[in-house]
Write a protein that holds these residues in place. Structure first.
Motif, short mmCIF file in Angstrom:
data_model
loop_
_atom_site.label_atom_id
_atom_site.label_comp_id
_atom_site.label_asym_id
_atom_site.label_seq_id
_atom_site.Cartn_x
_atom_site.Cartn_y
_atom_site.Cartn_z
N GLN A 78 0.85 -1.18 0.00
CA GLN A 78 0.00 0.00 0.00
C GLN A 78 0.89 1.24 0.00
N THR A 79 0.71 2.10 -0.97
CA THR A 79 1.53 3.29 -1.05
C THR A 79 0.91 4.40 -0.23
N GLN A 80 1.77 5.17 0.43
CA GLN A 80 1.31 6.28 1.23
C GLN A 80 1.03 7.48 0.33
N PRO A 81 0.03 8.28 0.66
CA PRO A 81 -0.22 9.48 -0.14
C PRO A 81 0.97 10.43 -0.06
N ALA A 82 1.17 11.20 -1.13
CA ALA A 82 2.30 12.12 -1.18
C ALA A 82 2.18 13.16 -0.07
N GLN A 83 3.32 13.45 0.54
CA GLN A 83 3.36 14.44 1.60
C GLN A 83 4.50 15.41 1.32
N GLY A 84 4.34 16.65 1.75
CA GLY A 84 5.38 17.65 1.55
C GLY A 84 4.77 18.99 1.21
N PRO A 85 5.61 19.92 0.74
CA PRO A 85 5.11 21.24 0.34
C PRO A 85 4.02 21.11 -0.72
N ALA A 86 3.03 21.98 -0.64
CA ALA A 86 1.85 21.89 -1.52
C ALA A 86 2.24 21.91 -2.99
N ARG A 87 3.22 22.75 -3.35
CA ARG A 87 3.61 22.85 -4.76
C ARG A 87 4.20 21.53 -5.25
N GLN A 88 5.03 20.90 -4.42
CA GLN A 88 5.63 19.63 -4.83
C GLN A 88 4.60 18.51 -4.88
N VAL A 89 3.66 18.52 -3.94
CA VAL A 89 2.60 17.51 -3.97
C VAL A 89 1.78 17.65 -5.25
N GLN A 90 1.48 18.88 -5.62
CA GLN A 90 0.72 19.12 -6.85
C GLN A 90 1.51 18.65 -8.08
N HIS A 91 2.80 18.94 -8.07
CA HIS A 91 3.66 18.50 -9.17
C HIS A 91 3.67 16.98 -9.27
N TRP A 92 3.77 16.31 -8.12
CA TRP A 92 3.75 14.85 -8.12
C TRP A 92 2.43 14.31 -8.67
N GLN A 93 1.34 14.90 -8.25
CA GLN A 93 0.03 14.44 -8.70
C GLN A 93 -0.12 14.60 -10.22
N GLU A 94 0.46 15.66 -10.77
CA GLU A 94 0.42 15.85 -12.22
C GLU A 94 1.23 14.76 -12.93
N LEU A 95 2.40 14.46 -12.39
CA LEU A 95 3.23 13.40 -12.99
C LEU A 95 2.54 12.04 -12.87
N ALA A 96 1.94 11.78 -11.71
CA ALA A 96 1.25 10.50 -11.51
C ALA A 96 0.08 10.36 -12.48
N ALA A 97 -0.63 11.46 -12.73
CA ALA A 97 -1.75 11.42 -13.68
C ALA A 97 -1.25 11.09 -15.09
N GLN A 98 -0.09 11.64 -15.46
CA GLN A 98 0.49 11.32 -16.77
C GLN A 98 0.85 9.84 -16.86
N ALA A 99 1.43 9.30 -15.79
CA ALA A 99 1.81 7.89 -15.78
C ALA A 99 0.58 7.00 -15.88
N GLU A 100 -0.49 7.36 -15.18
CA GLU A 100 -1.70 6.55 -15.19
C GLU A 100 -2.40 6.56 -16.54
#
Length: 391
Positions: free
Chosen positions: A104-126
């Protein structure tokens, strides 16, 4: 040990055990131990006692467990269950491949800008074919370096995903092996893995130490060239171009070191080395790895339009390169030998099958004799002279 995932055929292991053993006791001792809240050593101990191979009564084994004073009740339960299985002389056929644990992967944590950047990358991968493997690769690459490195990974992967035939083989192979290539093993990564809180927590749990301190000693044996490879690319290349200087550095650094990470000094040392991740992009090793990555991917892209299956096999050959130090050198040498043989196979309809055979031969033999034998076979039926080996 031969390279690869280290998993031998269960049928071969069982056959060898049946030949070597007077009496074979075979069952999933790890599962039995976990079911009883203990570790596999307790189950192994119980199976040994139950086999009757040693001239000691059961009580003597149980007394040895009690004398340890650690996890006694759980150990006795696992011991007793394994003892009963061994006495019953029952066995079971192990699965041919272990079942990968579901994590089970943990949700991304950290500064809001980096979390948003990660979510964008994850959406591209999906959104890519083979999304599960792409997302796994993205997580690994970002953990290895940073979000920008993850964006580079997706850029490489997208170029292959667009050309997938629909069966997902190309996309999955690219997702897995491009991530492996980008996450090469260096001293920085080793230090990072050894200082992560999750690792200390896992060891604490496995040792059932609870609140007791765990003393950890890490063994490091970096060679001079691995230290030089951490330097800025121009400086590292300058030193490598002077063999006497490089040899002098190696003589002073090529020593085994035991680092006690349960102590502040040892932990801080590895923590600082892990912190060099910020400068990794400027290092000689990164420059070399990036050049190798680009050459490998270019070769795959050039092969794709004419020989789809061969391009996939070239991607899969990256499996040979892993680890660091001597392990990395041996794997890279085998990879290079297969790439050098490609011009002899390019004109054949069964080129993909032959590359798969070469890779299998390389994985089966640590010394490379099987691979060289397979290459000799290729040379024997080829009427062409190898062109300049691809990089």
């Amino acid at each position: 040990m031969a390279p690869g995932d280290g998993i031998a055929s269960s049928d071969e292991v069982r056959a060898a055990a049946e030949i070597a053993a007077d009496h074979l006791i075979l069952f999933d001792m790890d599962r039995l131990a976990v079911e009883n809240g203990s570790v596999i050593s307790s189950a192994l101990f119980g199976a040994l006692a139950g086999s009757g191979a040693l001239p000691f009564p059961r009580a003597a084994f149980e007394e040895a467990i009690r004398a340890s004073g650690k996890g006694v009740e759980a150990s006795l339960r696992a011991f007793g269950a394994a003892y009963a299985r061994a006495q019953a002389k029952s066995d079971e056929t192990a699965p041919s491949r272990p079942v990968a644990p579901i994590t089970q992967t943990q949700p991304a944590q950290g500064p809001a800008r980096q979390v948003q950047h990660w979510q964008e990358l994850a959406a591209q991968a999906e959104a890519l074919p083979g999304a599960d493997m792409a997302l796994r690769g993205l997580r690994r690459v970002v953990a290895f370096q940073d979000l920008a490195y993850g964006r580079e990974y997706l850029s490489h992967l997208t170029a292959f995903a667009r050309q997938d035939s629909g069966d997902g083989r190309l996309a999955e192979a690219a997702a897995k092996h491009i991530a492996n290539a980008m996450c090469y093993d260096d001293i920085i990564r080793v230090a990072d893995l050894k200082t992560r809180k999750s690792r200390f927590d896992r060891i604490q749990t496995e040792m059932k130490a609870e609140e007791k301190p765990v003393l950890l000693t890490e063994f490091f044996h970096p060679r001079g060239e691995e230290i030089i490879s951490l330097l800025p690319a121009r400086l590292g290349a300058w030193i490598e171009s002077r063999p006497k200087l490089a040899a002098w550095i190696d003589r002073r650094l090529n020593k085994g070191r035991r680092i006690r990470t349960h102590r502040l000094r040892g932990f801080v040392l590895l923590y600082l080395i892990a912190g060099l991740r910020r400068t990794r992009r400027y290092s000689l090793r990164h420059k070399i790895e990036q050049a190798h990555l680009q050459n490998w991917l270019s070769l795959c892209q050039q092969t794709l339009p004419q020989k789809y299956d061969l391009a996939i096999e070239i991607l899969l050959c990256r499996r040979l390169i892993k680890g660091y130090s001597d392990t990395h050198s041996r794997g890279l040498s085998k990879f290079s030998r297969i790439m050098e043989t490609l011009p002899l196979l390019a004109h054949r309809d069964d080129a993909a099958e032959w590359v798969a055979r070469l890779r299998t031969a390389a994985l089966q033999d640590a010394e490379g004799k099987d691979l060289e034998g397979a290459i000799e076979t290729v040379i024997s039926f080829s009427s062409t002279v190898p062109a300049t080996p691809p990089p």
